[in-house]
Enzyme design. Structure first.
Site, mmCIF file in Angstrom:
data_model
loop_
_atom_site.group_PDB
_atom_site.id
_atom_site.type_symbol
_atom_site.label_atom_id
_atom_site.label_comp_id
_atom_site.label_asym_id
_atom_site.label_seq_id
_atom_site.Cartn_x
_atom_site.Cartn_y
_atom_site.Cartn_z
ATOM 1 N N HIS A 1 2.008 -2.630 4.053
ATOM 2 C CA HIS A 1 3.218 -2.731 3.250
ATOM 3 C C HIS A 1 4.326 -2.011 4.015
ATOM 4 O O HIS A 1 4.071 -0.995 4.668
ATOM 5 C CB HIS A 1 3.094 -1.994 1.917
ATOM 6 C CG HIS A 1 1.998 -2.476 1.036
ATOM 7 N ND1 HIS A 1 0.697 -2.081 1.176
ATOM 8 C CD2 HIS A 1 2.015 -3.303 -0.041
ATOM 9 C CE1 HIS A 1 -0.041 -2.649 0.233
ATOM 10 N NE2 HIS A 1 0.728 -3.403 -0.512
ATOM 11 N N GLU B 1 -0.884 -13.606 -3.361
ATOM 12 C CA GLU B 1 -2.186 -13.017 -3.685
ATOM 13 C C GLU B 1 -2.346 -12.913 -5.194
ATOM 14 O O GLU B 1 -1.669 -12.126 -5.841
ATOM 15 C CB GLU B 1 -2.283 -11.622 -3.048
ATOM 16 C CG GLU B 1 -3.583 -10.922 -3.361
ATOM 17 C CD GLU B 1 -3.712 -9.602 -2.620
ATOM 18 O OE1 GLU B 1 -3.276 -9.511 -1.445
ATOM 19 O OE2 GLU B 1 -4.223 -8.647 -3.218
ATOM 20 N N HIS C 1 -10.204 -9.262 -7.224
ATOM 21 C CA HIS C 1 -9.285 -9.804 -8.215
ATOM 22 C C HIS C 1 -9.907 -11.007 -8.924
ATOM 23 O O HIS C 1 -9.736 -11.183 -10.128
ATOM 24 C CB HIS C 1 -7.964 -10.219 -7.553
ATOM 25 C CG HIS C 1 -7.196 -9.082 -6.957
ATOM 26 N ND1 HIS C 1 -6.036 -9.250 -6.237
ATOM 27 C CD2 HIS C 1 -7.415 -7.737 -6.992
ATOM 28 C CE1 HIS C 1 -5.581 -8.075 -5.846
ATOM 29 N NE2 HIS C 1 -6.402 -7.145 -6.279
ATOM 30 N N ASP D 1 -8.712 -11.171 1.319
ATOM 31 C CA ASP D 1 -8.801 -9.705 1.287
ATOM 32 C C ASP D 1 -10.243 -9.345 0.984
ATOM 33 O O ASP D 1 -10.655 -9.282 -0.175
ATOM 34 C CB ASP D 1 -7.869 -9.148 0.203
ATOM 35 C CG ASP D 1 -6.543 -8.702 0.794
ATOM 36 O OD1 ASP D 1 -6.236 -9.077 1.935
ATOM 37 O OD2 ASP D 1 -5.801 -7.983 0.106
ATOM 38 N N ASP E 1 -11.738 -1.965 -5.203
ATOM 39 C CA ASP E 1 -11.484 -2.117 -3.767
ATOM 40 C C ASP E 1 -12.571 -1.500 -2.916
ATOM 41 O O ASP E 1 -12.300 -0.712 -2.010
ATOM 42 C CB ASP E 1 -10.122 -1.501 -3.408
ATOM 43 C CG ASP E 1 -8.951 -2.420 -3.761
ATOM 44 O OD1 ASP E 1 -9.171 -3.597 -4.065
ATOM 45 O OD2 ASP E 1 -7.806 -1.938 -3.724
ATOM 46 N N ASP F 1 -9.140 -4.975 2.479
ATOM 47 C CA ASP F 1 -8.355 -4.273 1.455
ATOM 48 C C ASP F 1 -9.349 -3.464 0.617
ATOM 49 O O ASP F 1 -9.643 -3.779 -0.529
ATOM 50 C CB ASP F 1 -7.597 -5.276 0.592
ATOM 51 C CG ASP F 1 -6.684 -4.571 -0.402
ATOM 52 O OD1 ASP F 1 -6.655 -3.323 -0.408
ATOM 53 O OD2 ASP F 1 -6.011 -5.257 -1.180
#
Lengths: 438, 438, 438, 438
Positions: free
Chosen positions: C103, C234, C273, C298, C311, C341
C-alpha cells in the site's frame, strides 16, 4: 472545572412523550418507578464500562484513532488517567447510572515494574474512592487485564511458562485488594488468552489444570482478605484466541464442576459472546440461570451476520424482553447487574453519541423490563407452559420427577396405556402471544 | 443365493501400488499390519452403520428417493428386513470390517403395538445373532431411535408429556436387552429431539431434570441385567431441534457432572456435529480425551461452508491424522471404534459407490494412522511441546502444578524475578513440521 | 551493513530430503524446475506483502505490540521507512521471491498535508526503484490505503462527503503514478470501508453510483498516463464494515457489468475472504476463472471456525492443489501472482518465524502445483468429467449448447425418448481419486 | 360439504383490542384501511403457498409424518389433489388472502409419462380456474418443481445429461402454459439443484452456459404464447446443493448481466435464503431494489443460529419494518407480493395452527407496514440521511455525481481545501430513532 467534560449536555431525564428525534431523553427508563415490587433501577442495575467508553480510541484492525477525547490529552499518563476518571464520574452522574466496571489497567497505567504499576493503581484508586464517596456511584465489578500486555500473548493462567502465570497471579492479588478497597460487588475473570491458537503446540490437559489451580489460589486469597464479592467467569468462545476454554456457559460449568470449583463462581454472560458460540441471544442467560449460575450480564449485542465481537449497544426489544423475563424469573441479578460492555461505533465521533448510545440501550432494556413485567402479570404464556408439563405432577410423571420410577415400570405403563397422544407444540401461537407484548 | 447382493464386487484387498482409478482396492489400510505394537484393525476398529448404508433411500428435504436397493424390495416389511440384514453381512465381509452399529428401528420395523414391535425385534435379532456367529462380525454399539416416530416430535426423555417419556423408557429397556443378547460393546444415546425448537414453550430446567432421571433408570436397568457395555452420549448442537441439550462435549460433561452421572458415561464424538457447534474438526475429540471421556468416534465429515449435518465419508487426511494422533495418545478407542456414520451422496446411485465410499474413508483413516504413528515415532512435535511446558517441572511452576502455591508466593516470585521473557509460540513451525508428515 | 537485518539466516535452498525439523529449507519448491513447460517460479509467481511482514507489530484488538523489529527503530519515520525497505529487500533475496506488493502508506509515512505525503512517497519510491534495479525484484501490485486514516472511516469512494471522495481520488492519482514509476504489473482496489455499518444511515444506491464514477476516473487517468498494468478488485464480504459492496466474486462481477466497467478489471481473490463469505476455499477462484475474471490471488487462509480475517499462511495441501489446478486450467496467473497476504501470528515473535512461515506456505503451494500437474498429466479426473458432459457434443445437447434449441423441441425429444436414465454423480469416487494425488 | 375442512374456524376479522390469547383475530392487519394512498392489502399483497400449507406432512430428515390432514386422505392421488384444492380455497377465503402460489407438482400428481402428468395438470388447473373465478383469489406465481424427482438429482437446466435438461424444458413449457391459463402474475425459477455437490465432478462453465440457454428458451416461449407475467429468479446459496449458482441477489444479477438476460427477469427474494448467504435479513431486499430488480418477496424467516432453511413464519417486527420501508420506497411490489413460503413447525399439529401462523405473520407485516408508514410520514430518518449526502448536490460532489469529474480535478480540490472534516456516522442515534417507531 474538572467536571465539564460534556458541555451542553444536561442531566438526562425521563420524558415519555419525547419525539423521535429527541434522543437525549429517556422515553422508557424511569429509575424510581416501581414494577413488581422493585424500582426499575434495582431490576436493571445498569453499569457503565470504563474501557470502551473512556479509554476507547476508535482504532480497529484496519484503522487508526477516530475518537479524540479531551480527557485523554495531557502531559503524562497519570494526569490523563485522573482527568479520565473525573470525566467518567461526570458521565455517570449526568446519565444517572449507579455502577461502573473497569480493568485494573483501564484505570491506571502500567509502570516499568510491578511495584510501580501497583503504586499507580493505589493513587488512582484513592481518587476513585473519593469520587465514589462524593457521588454514591459504586463498582459493579473489577477485573484484571491479563491479555493486552505482550507477556500474556500465550496465555496468563494457561501460559506454558510458569513465570507468566506467576505474573498473572501477582496482578490478580492486587486486583482483589483493589476490589476490597473500592467495595466492588463482583470480581470478573475473562480468559481472553486462556485457550489456544494452534492445537499443535498446546498441551490442553496441562493448561486446564493450571487454570484450575490459578482459580484455587484466587479463592484462597479472597477468603484470606475477607473479600465478600461474588466471583464471576465470563465465557467467550474465541477471539482473540482461536479457541477459548471458557467457550460458553456449559463449557465453564463443566470445567468448574470437574475441578470442584463450582461453589465459588457464577457466570457473567455477554450475549455477543453467546451468539459467537452459535447460540441464540438469550441461550446462555437461560442456561446459566437454570443451572443456578447466572450472576451478571454484559448487556451488549453483535450482529448475527458478523463473526467477531462488535460490542454494540443492545437495541433489540425482543432480546431485552427475553433477558429481563429470565432475570425476573430468578428474582433479579443482584449483586450482579447489566453492564454496558459496548462501545460507540468508531464512526460515532460526536461526544453526544456516547450519551445517545447509553440512553438508547437503557431504554431498550427498560422496554424489555416493562414487556417482561406485563408477560408476568398477565400470565398467559406462563399458564400455557404450566399446562404443557402438567403430566409430571401426578401418576407416572410424578414418579419420574421424584426419581422413584424404573424402566420396568415405564414399560408396564405403556403396556397398559398404549400409544401417547400427539400434542401440538403450538410454537406459532407462543410467538404470536409473545409479539403481543413487544 | 442370499449372499449375492453385490454381484461382481470381490472381497476388497490391500494393493498399495494401485493406480488412481483403481478405487476398489485399499491402498493404505492393511488390516493385519502391526504399528506401534497393535494391528491396524485394532487401532481403527472400523464399523459400518446400518441406517445410512442399508436403510437410506437418498430422499432429502427437497427430493424423493434416488437409491433403489434390491434388499428393500419384497412382499412385506419383515421379509425386506431380513434381506437387508443378509445384504449387510455380505457387505461387511467383502469390505473386511468387523463391526456394525444400528438403531433398534433400523433392524426391524415398528408394529402396531409395543408388543408387536418387540416381537419383530426378537425375530430380527435372532437372525442377527446367527449371522454374527457365522461371520465373526460384532456389534460396536446399539442405540434406540427416539426421534423418528411422531410421538417423539416434542422430545423423548424431555417430552412435556410423561406418557411419551414412559414410551421412550420402555423402548430403551428393550434396547438394553438387545444389546445384551447381541454382545454389543457399547450403547449410544443420541438426543435428537432432546432440546427445543422454541424457548417460549419450554421449561428447560424441568426437561434437564427428566433427562437425568431417564439416564438414571437406564443405568439401574443395565446393572440389573448385568449388561457390561459402555454407555455413550453423542453430542450434537442442533438439527433436528433448534437447540439440543447435548450441544457439544463440554455441554454433556457439564450436564453429567451436575447430575452426578459422569461415572457411567463416555462420549461418542461425531466430528460433523463438532463443526456444526462452531469448533474445529478435532476439537471435541481432544476435549473429550483430555477429560477422560472419549469413548468412540462417529467418523464422518461435513463441509465447513454448510450449516447442517451432511454425514459425508471422511476424506481429509489432515483431519484423520489429528484424530488418530489423539487416539494413539490415549492408547486406543476400545471398546469404542470408528463408526462410519456417513452416507453416500443421494447422487451416488451405483451399488459400487457404497464400497468406494467406505474404502476411500478407510484409506483416509489408515493414512491418518500411519501419519500419526510417524509423528509419534519421530517425536519431533512431542519434544517441542514438552520443552514448551518445561517450567512446570521445577520451582514455582512445580508448586503450581502440585497445588501448593499461593498468590502471595507468585507475587514474591515476580518481585524477585521481574518481567518474564516473551517466547515465540512458533505456530508456523509446528504447522510446517506437521505438514511434513501428511 | 544495511543488509544484515536477518543475521544467521542463509539464502533458503531446495533440499528435498530435509528432515521434519529442518524448516529453513524448501522441500518441495524448486524455483527453476520445469513442470508442464513452465518453471515452478513462473507458475507460482510468489510475492511477499509489505504491510504484514514489514509493518506489522503483532497488535490485535485485545493486545499490544509483540513484534519488535530492528527496522522499525529509528530517529524519525522516514529513517525507519528506509531501513524497513532495506530489510524487506534482504528478505526477498534470502527467500528467493521475485515480487512484492504494498500500500502507498506502508512504504512511506503520511505527512501533514497531501503535498508532504506525496514528497515522502517520491523519496521512498526513488529508493525502491534503486533496490528493484539492484536485485531484479519487481512489484506485483500497488494499492492505495483508503481505509486506515480517520478521514475514511465512513468510506472513501462511497463516503457521504464528496470532500473525502476527492481526497481518495487524489491519493489514487498518486498511486497510479507510483505504479507507473515502479513498473507495477497490477494495481489493486480493496474497498475496506466501501460498504456500510448501518443500513439506517446509508443511501446504498448513491454510494454504488459514486464508487462506479470513482473507478471511471481511475480508468481515465490510467489511460491518460499510459499505465499498462492490470486493474484488480479484491472482494471481501465484511470486516471492517458490517457489509462491503465487493462482497464476493459474483457481487463484484454484477456491479462491474451493471456499470459497464467489466472490461477494465479482473479480480484479486483472497481465499480467507471467500470463506468469510460462506463459500468453500476455492469457490471464488473457480467462479472468477470461469467468468474470465481471475487476475491474481492473495494466497492465505483463515480457519473455518473463525468469523474474521486471520490472514494465516496457507498450509493446507488440498486447498493449494485446488487453486493450482484452476490456475493450470486457465494457463497461469500472469500478470497476477500468488501474493502472501498473510502474517505470522502475533505469538510468533522470533525473526526466523517470518522465514519459516513463508517457506512453509511456498512449499504448500509447491506441493499443490506438483499434485495439480500429476492430476493433469494422468488425466483420470479430466476424462471422468469429460465423459460426464458428453451428451452436449451431439444431438439435442449440441443444439442446446449452440443456442438453437427451443422448449417445443425439448418437449418433442422427451415425448420420443421418455424418461432419462439416472446416472451416478460418483462424488466419493472423485474424492478418492483426488486423494490419490495428495 | 367440500368447504368444511376447517370446522369451527370462522372468517378471520380485524379486532385491534383483542387480548394476548385471542390469536384468531388480526390485531394490526386491516385489509381495506388506506395508508399512504393505498389499501393495506395492496401494499402487502399477501399470498399463501400451496406446498408447505397443503402438501406438507411434517416429515423432516430425522422424523416421519406428524401432520395428518383430511384433505390428504382419499382413494387415489387425483381425488386427494382435488380435496386439497378445495381445502386451500376454503383457507384462502377464511383467512382473507387474495393470492396463492404453487409448483406444478404440488397441484397435481406426476403420472407415469409426461403426457399423463400433463393431463393430470390440465384436469387440476380446470378446477383451479373454476375456484379462482368463484372466489376472486388469484395466482401470484407459478413455478415448476425441477428438483424433487430423482431425474433432477444432478440438476435440471445444469444437468450433465442433456436428456434431463430436455425433460426440464418440456416441464417448463407446460408450466408457462399453466401460468397463462390461470392468469398468474409472475413465474418463478428456483434452481434448487442448479449448482454442485462436488467441485471435482463439475464443469462450472458448461453448466452456467446451459442454464443461460435454458432461460433464453423460456423467454422465447413466453413471448411466443403472449404470456405477460413477470419472470422471477429466486436466489438461494446452498441446500439442497452444496453450492447453488443463484447464491444471492448479486450473484444472480451478475449471471443475468453476463449472459444478457437481465432485461427479462426480476428477483424473488426469500430472507431465509439471504441469511443463509451470510447477509442480514433485509440485505437482498435492499440490494435487489437498488439495482431495480426487486420483484417479489417470499416472506419467511430462519433463525440466525441455524444453518439451514427453516421456512418459519416471519414474526420479527424489526425485520418486517425494514422490508416494508424498502417496499414503500420503491412504490410497492406489484405485480409481486408477500408470499408466505413458510410452514408450521412439524410439532404444530393442530389444524388451527395453520391459521394462527398466518395471522401472526400477517400481523407482523401489518405492524411493519404501519411502522414504515410512520417513519415515512414523520420523515426524521429520511431527512437525516438526505443531509448526510448533501455535498453531492453541488460543487465537486455534483461533478462526481454527473460523471464529469477527473482525478486531476479531485487532486486540485484537495490541494485547495485540505483535509476533510470527520463527521459522525451517528449509528446509535439512527438506531434509537428507528426503535421509536417499533
Amino acid at each position: 472545572t474538572e467536571t465539564d467534560f460534556f458541555p451542553g449536555i444536561p442531566k438526562i431525564t425521563y420524558a415519555p412523550d419525547a419525539g423521535a428525534g429527541d434522543v437525549l431523553y429517556f422515553r422508557h427508563y424511569n429509575a424510581e418507578e416501581v414494577l413488581l415490587g422493585k424500582k426499575m433501577k434495582d431490576w436493571l442495575r445498569f453499569s457503565v464500562c470504563y474501557w470502551h467508553s473512556f479509554c476507547g480510541t476508535g482504532a480497529d484492525p484496519f484503522g487508526l484513532q477516530t475518537l479524540h477525547r479531551t480527557w485523554n490529552e495531557g502531559n503524562n499518563l497519570m494526569e490523563c488517567a485522573k482527568k479520565r476518571l473525573h470525566a467518567a464520574f461526570e458521565f455517570f452522574n449526568k446519565l444517572g447510572v449507579d455502577y461502573y466496571t473497569f480493568h485494573d489497567r483501564d484505570l491506571s497505567p502500567e509502570g516499568s515494574t510491578l511495584e510501580e504499576t501497583n503504586r499507580n493503581l493505589d493513587e488512582m484508586t484513592d481518587l476513585a474512592l473519593q469520587l465514589q464517596n462524593n457521588t454514591g456511584v459504586k463498582v459493579l465489578w473489577v477485573t484484571c487485564n491479563l491479555f493486552s500486555h505482550s507477556r500474556y500473548m500465550n496465555g496468563a493462567a494457561t501460559n506454558p511458562d510458569s513465570h507468566v502465570l506467576a505474573y498473572a497471579g501477582a496482578q490478580v492479588k492486587k486486583g482483589l485488594d483493589v476490589a476490597k478497597k473500592l467495595g466492588a460487588e463482583n470480581f470478573v475473570f475473562w480468559g481472553g488468552r486462556e485457550g489456544f491458537n494452534s492445537i499443535h503446540n498446546t498441551d490442553v490437559g496441562a493448561e486446564l489444570k493450571h487454570m484450575a489451580e490459578f482459580f484455587r489460589m484466587a479463592i484462597n486469597y479472597k477468603e484470606k482478605i475477607g473479600l465478600k464479592c461474588q466471583f464471576l467467569i465470563e465465557p467467550k468462545p474465541k477471539e482473540p484466541c482461536k479457541h477459548q476454554y471458557d467457550y460458553d456457559a456449559m463449557s465453564v460449568i463443566g470445567f468448574l464442576k470437574h475441578f470442584g470449583l463450582d461453589g465459588h463462581f457464577k457466570l457473567n454472560i455477554e450475549p455477543n459472546h453467546t451468539t459467537l458460540a452459535g447460540h441464540s441471544y438469550e441461550h446462555d442467560i437461560v442456561m446459566a440461570s437454570v443451572f443456578g449460575m447466572l450472576g451478571s450480564v454484559d448487556s451488549n449485542t453483535g450482529s448475527p451476520d458478523l463473526g467477531w465481537d462488535t460490542d454494540q449497544f443492545p437495541m433489540d426489544i425482543r432480546n431485552t424482553t427475553m433477558v429481563m423475563k429470565t432475570v425476573i424469573e430468578q428474582g433479579g441479578l443482584q449483586p450482579g447487574g447489566l453492564n454496558f460492555d459496548a462501545k460507540v461505533r468508531r464512526e460515532s465521533t460526536d461526544l453526544e453519541d456516547l450519551f445517545i448510545a447509553h440512553i438508547g440501550a437503557m431504554d431498550a432494556f427498560a422496554r424489555g423490563l416493562r414487556n417482561a413485567v406485563r408477560i408476568r402479570e398477565e400470565g398467559v404464556i406462563t399458564s400455557m407452559v404450566k399446562k404443557r408439563y402438567m403430566s409430571f405432577s401426578h401418576g407416572i410423571g410424578q414418579r419420574v420427577e421424584d426419581g422413584s420410577a424404573s424402566l420396568e415400570e415405564l414399560e408396564d405403563f405403556v403396556k397398559k396405556n398404549g400409544e401417547p397422544n400427539v400434542t401440538s407444540g403450538k410454537q406459532e401461537k407462543y410467538e404470536t402471544v409473545f409479539n403481543h407484548y413487544l
